[in-house]
Scaffold this motif. Structure first.
Motif, PDB file in Angstrom:
ATOM      1  N   PHE A 295     -15.545 -28.914   1.576  1.00  0.00           N
ATOM      2  CA  PHE A 295     -14.107 -29.116   1.429  1.00  0.00           C
ATOM      3  C   PHE A 295     -13.309 -27.962   2.033  1.00  0.00           C
ATOM      4  CE2 PHE A 295     -16.283 -31.263  -2.054  1.00  0.00           C
ATOM      5  CZ  PHE A 295     -15.783 -32.552  -1.936  1.00  0.00           C
ATOM      6  N   LEU A 296     -12.213 -28.332   2.682  1.00  0.00           N
ATOM      7  CA  LEU A 296     -11.317 -27.330   3.253  1.00  0.00           C
ATOM      8  C   LEU A 296     -10.691 -26.499   2.132  1.00  0.00           C
ATOM      9  CD1 LEU A 296      -9.918 -26.286   5.855  1.00  0.00           C
ATOM     10  CD2 LEU A 296      -8.105 -27.948   5.417  1.00  0.00           C
ATOM     11  N   GLN A 297     -10.817 -25.186   2.249  1.00  0.00           N
ATOM     12  CA  GLN A 297     -10.248 -24.263   1.273  1.00  0.00           C
ATOM     13  C   GLN A 297      -8.929 -23.668   1.762  1.00  0.00           C
ATOM     14  OE1 GLN A 297     -12.506 -23.534  -1.696  1.00  0.00           O
ATOM     15  NE2 GLN A 297     -13.221 -25.420  -0.723  1.00  0.00           N
ATOM     16  N   ARG A 298      -8.921 -23.328   3.043  1.00  0.00           N
ATOM     17  CA  ARG A 298      -7.763 -22.653   3.638  1.00  0.00           C
ATOM     18  C   ARG A 298      -7.722 -23.001   5.113  1.00  0.00           C
ATOM     19  NH1 ARG A 298      -5.276 -17.542   2.284  1.00  0.00           N
ATOM     20  NH2 ARG A 298      -6.859 -17.345   0.649  1.00  0.00           N
ATOM     21  N   ALA A 299      -6.513 -23.150   5.640  1.00  0.00           N
ATOM     22  CA  ALA A 299      -6.353 -23.419   7.070  1.00  0.00           C
ATOM     23  C   ALA A 299      -5.241 -22.544   7.627  1.00  0.00           C
ATOM     24  CB  ALA A 299      -6.033 -24.890   7.317  1.00  0.00           C
ATOM     25  N   LEU A 300      -5.484 -21.998   8.795  1.00  0.00           N
ATOM     26  CA  LEU A 300      -4.477 -21.229   9.512  1.00  0.00           C
ATOM     27  C   LEU A 300      -4.134 -21.985  10.784  1.00  0.00           C
ATOM     28  CD1 LEU A 300      -3.055 -18.420   9.139  1.00  0.00           C
ATOM     29  CD2 LEU A 300      -4.614 -17.587  10.918  1.00  0.00           C
ATOM     30  N   GLN A 301      -2.901 -22.504  10.859  1.00  0.00           N
ATOM     31  CA  GLN A 301      -2.428 -23.220  12.050  1.00  0.00           C
ATOM     32  C   GLN A 301      -1.846 -22.206  13.031  1.00  0.00           C
ATOM     33  OE1 GLN A 301      -1.166 -27.559  10.366  1.00  0.00           O
ATOM     34  NE2 GLN A 301       0.353 -25.951  10.115  1.00  0.00           N
ATOM     35  N   VAL A 302      -2.418 -22.145  14.225  1.00  0.00           N
ATOM     36  CA  VAL A 302      -2.065 -21.108  15.183  1.00  0.00           C
ATOM     37  C   VAL A 302      -1.104 -21.651  16.229  1.00  0.00           C
ATOM     38  CG1 VAL A 302      -2.961 -19.445  16.852  1.00  0.00           C
ATOM     39  CG2 VAL A 302      -4.308 -20.021  14.808  1.00  0.00           C
ATOM     40  N   TYR A 303       0.006 -20.951  16.400  1.00  0.00           N
ATOM     41  CA  TYR A 303       1.023 -21.277  17.399  1.00  0.00           C
ATOM     42  C   TYR A 303       1.094 -20.134  18.402  1.00  0.00           C
ATOM     43  CZ  TYR A 303       2.842 -24.405  13.710  1.00  0.00           C
ATOM     44  OH  TYR A 303       2.986 -25.356  12.724  1.00  0.00           O
ATOM     45  N   ASP A 304       1.363 -20.477  19.647  1.00  0.00           N
ATOM     46  CA  ASP A 304       1.557 -19.418  20.632  1.00  0.00           C
ATOM     47  C   ASP A 304       2.834 -18.646  20.351  1.00  0.00           C
ATOM     48  OD1 ASP A 304       0.827 -18.132  23.263  1.00  0.00           O
ATOM     49  OD2 ASP A 304       2.828 -18.877  23.746  1.00  0.00           O
ATOM     50  N   SER A 305       3.929 -19.371  20.032  1.00  0.00           N
ATOM     51  CA  SER A 305       5.219 -18.725  19.793  1.00  0.00           C
ATOM     52  C   SER A 305       6.123 -19.695  19.036  1.00  0.00           C
ATOM     53  CB  SER A 305       5.871 -18.321  21.122  1.00  0.00           C
ATOM     54  OG  SER A 305       6.054 -19.450  21.953  1.00  0.00           O
TER      55      SER A 305
ATOM     56  N   GLY B 198       9.631 -14.649  20.001  1.00  0.00           N
ATOM     57  CA  GLY B 198      10.448 -15.387  20.951  1.00  0.00           C
ATOM     58  C   GLY B 198      10.649 -14.662  22.264  1.00  0.00           C
ATOM     59  N   ASP B 199      10.581 -13.320  22.261  1.00  0.00           N
ATOM     60  CA  ASP B 199      10.790 -12.567  23.502  1.00  0.00           C
ATOM     61  C   ASP B 199       9.473 -12.255  24.225  1.00  0.00           C
ATOM     62  OD1 ASP B 199       9.664 -10.619  21.920  1.00  0.00           O
ATOM     63  OD2 ASP B 199      11.460  -9.351  21.832  1.00  0.00           O
ATOM     64  N   GLY B 200       8.346 -12.821  23.738  1.00  0.00           N
ATOM     65  CA  GLY B 200       7.086 -12.680  24.445  1.00  0.00           C
ATOM     66  C   GLY B 200       6.171 -11.571  23.973  1.00  0.00           C
ATOM     67  N   GLY B 201       6.630 -10.748  23.042  1.00  0.00           N
ATOM     68  CA  GLY B 201       5.758  -9.699  22.506  1.00  0.00           C
ATOM     69  C   GLY B 201       4.875 -10.232  21.389  1.00  0.00           C
ATOM     70  N   TYR B 202       3.883  -9.461  21.003  1.00  0.00           N
ATOM     71  CA  TYR B 202       3.024  -9.869  19.903  1.00  0.00           C
ATOM     72  C   TYR B 202       3.766  -9.754  18.578  1.00  0.00           C
ATOM     73  CZ  TYR B 202      -1.103  -9.794  22.935  1.00  0.00           C
ATOM     74  OH  TYR B 202      -2.020 -10.054  23.914  1.00  0.00           O
ATOM     75  N   THR B 203       3.502 -10.689  17.663  1.00  0.00           N
ATOM     76  CA  THR B 203       4.101 -10.625  16.334  1.00  0.00           C
ATOM     77  C   THR B 203       3.445  -9.509  15.525  1.00  0.00           C
ATOM     78  OG1 THR B 203       2.495 -12.179  15.381  1.00  0.00           O
ATOM     79  CG2 THR B 203       4.514 -13.115  16.349  1.00  0.00           C
ATOM     80  N   SER B 204       4.136  -9.092  14.469  1.00  0.00           N
ATOM     81  CA  SER B 204       3.579  -8.054  13.599  1.00  0.00           C
ATOM     82  C   SER B 204       2.299  -8.529  12.930  1.00  0.00           C
ATOM     83  CB  SER B 204       4.615  -7.645  12.542  1.00  0.00           C
ATOM     84  OG  SER B 204       4.986  -8.766  11.744  1.00  0.00           O
ATOM     85  N   GLY B 205       2.214  -9.831  12.619  1.00  0.00           N
ATOM     86  CA  GLY B 205       1.003 -10.374  12.023  1.00  0.00           C
ATOM     87  C   GLY B 205      -0.186 -10.285  12.960  1.00  0.00           C
ATOM     88  N   PHE B 206       0.040 -10.576  14.247  1.00  0.00           N
ATOM     89  CA  PHE B 206      -1.029 -10.490  15.228  1.00  0.00           C
ATOM     90  C   PHE B 206      -1.489  -9.045  15.391  1.00  0.00           C
ATOM     91  CE2 PHE B 206      -2.736 -10.037  19.498  1.00  0.00           C
ATOM     92  CZ  PHE B 206      -3.584 -11.129  19.606  1.00  0.00           C
ATOM     93  N   VAL B 207      -0.541  -8.131  15.476  1.00  0.00           N
ATOM     94  CA  VAL B 207      -0.877  -6.718  15.629  1.00  0.00           C
ATOM     95  C   VAL B 207      -1.674  -6.220  14.429  1.00  0.00           C
ATOM     96  CG1 VAL B 207       0.071  -4.387  15.772  1.00  0.00           C
ATOM     97  CG2 VAL B 207       1.089  -6.227  17.127  1.00  0.00           C
ATOM     98  N   LYS B 208      -1.273  -6.633  13.239  1.00  0.00           N
ATOM     99  CA  LYS B 208      -1.972  -6.200  12.024  1.00  0.00           C
ATOM    100  C   LYS B 208      -3.411  -6.678  12.014  1.00  0.00           C
ATOM    101  CE  LYS B 208      -1.664  -6.367   6.971  1.00  0.00           C
ATOM    102  NZ  LYS B 208      -0.871  -6.880   5.805  1.00  0.00           N
ATOM    103  N   LEU B 209      -3.637  -7.931  12.409  1.00  0.00           N
ATOM    104  CA  LEU B 209      -4.992  -8.481  12.402  1.00  0.00           C
ATOM    105  C   LEU B 209      -5.886  -7.871  13.488  1.00  0.00           C
ATOM    106  CD1 LEU B 209      -4.883 -12.348  11.750  1.00  0.00           C
ATOM    107  CD2 LEU B 209      -5.994 -10.594  10.377  1.00  0.00           C
ATOM    108  N   LEU B 210      -5.317  -7.627  14.667  1.00  0.00           N
ATOM    109  CA  LEU B 210      -6.139  -7.262  15.822  1.00  0.00           C
ATOM    110  C   LEU B 210      -6.160  -5.781  16.153  1.00  0.00           C
ATOM    111  CD1 LEU B 210      -7.776  -9.341  17.493  1.00  0.00           C
ATOM    112  CD2 LEU B 210      -5.928 -10.407  16.234  1.00  0.00           C
ATOM    113  N   ARG B 211      -5.390  -4.966  15.453  1.00  0.00           N
ATOM    114  CA  ARG B 211      -5.290  -3.572  15.877  1.00  0.00           C
ATOM    115  C   ARG B 211      -6.598  -2.802  15.755  1.00  0.00           C
ATOM    116  NH1 ARG B 211      -1.039  -1.868  11.136  1.00  0.00           N
ATOM    117  NH2 ARG B 211      -2.408  -2.175   9.329  1.00  0.00           N
TER     118      ARG B 211
END
Length: 218
Positions: free
Chosen positions: A160-170, A199-212
């Protein structure tokens, strides 16, 4: 088939939401990206990386040998349909092939990585049910349509699905990937949205936090 942004995001996300696994199976490891990320994120996990494509497995093995965690990662050249293990895994992670009707490449390796003919969703679910510990977690990355199909099929097999993360480019874009966490417990799944860029093409704070911890220049 080299490193992709969504692949990196997937490995980082799994490392943050999974329980501390002792044993990990990386199905279709490719160049070894997800195994390497999980080895970096978890200092004790023992990881088995399964890959059926010989050249990809050779490259993954070279990457494993060059990393600081090589003693905790084992390369196994086989398909997951044939793979067996004496113990079930705490965590299974899969970035599976998902194209079923699109035009094929002249490269057999690319077709294996992209098309689901050699690892269909029913085959993958059978492998998960056979190899996942009763209290374990499985993580799967699919496009939106295939993610819905997989969730429905998995539920019929008791996963069973427990959690899903829907990924958007922007912002304003449609979701293009869904990262799903599965287990044997039936719950109301938590569904979240995640944006890679602002919206201006930079990485979101969430992306930076996960990938830093994985990207050199964030």
């Amino acid at each position: 088939m080299k490193v992709t942004t969504e692949g990196c995001l997937f490995g980082a996300w799994v490392g943050t939401v999974c329980k501390a696994p002792r044993t990990v199976l990386d199905v279709g490891t490719g160049t070894g990206l997800l195994s390497l990320m999980l080895a970096q994120a978890n200092s004790t996990a023992q990881i088995d990386a399964v890959e059926v494509d010989g050249p990809a497995a050779t490259e993954a093995q070279a990457n494993f040998e060059a990393c600081p965690w090589h003693e905790r990662i084992q390369m196994i050249i086989t398909d997951v349909q044939s793979f067996t293990n004496s113990q079930r895994y705490d965590l299974i992670i899969v970035n599976p092939p998902f194209y079923s009707q699109s035009q094929r490449s002249d490269s057999k390796s690319i077709n294996r990585a992209r098309h689901d003919a050699e690892l269909s969703q029913p085959d993958l679910i059978d492998a998960l049910c056979r190899l996942l510990h009763e209290e374990g977690e499985a993580f799967v990355l699919y496009p939106v349509r295939e993610a819905k199909q997989f969730a429905d099929l998995a539920m019929g097999s008791g996963l069973f699905l427990q959690r899903a993360l829907q990924v958007y480019d922007s912002p304003g874009a449609l979701p293009f990937r869904v990262m799903g966490q599965y287990a044997y417990q039936k719950v109301d799944p938590v569904v979240e949205d995640f944006y890679i860029k602002t919206g201006d093409g930079g990485y979101t704070s969430g992306f930076v936090k996960l990938l830093r911890d994985f990207y050199l220049h964030l």
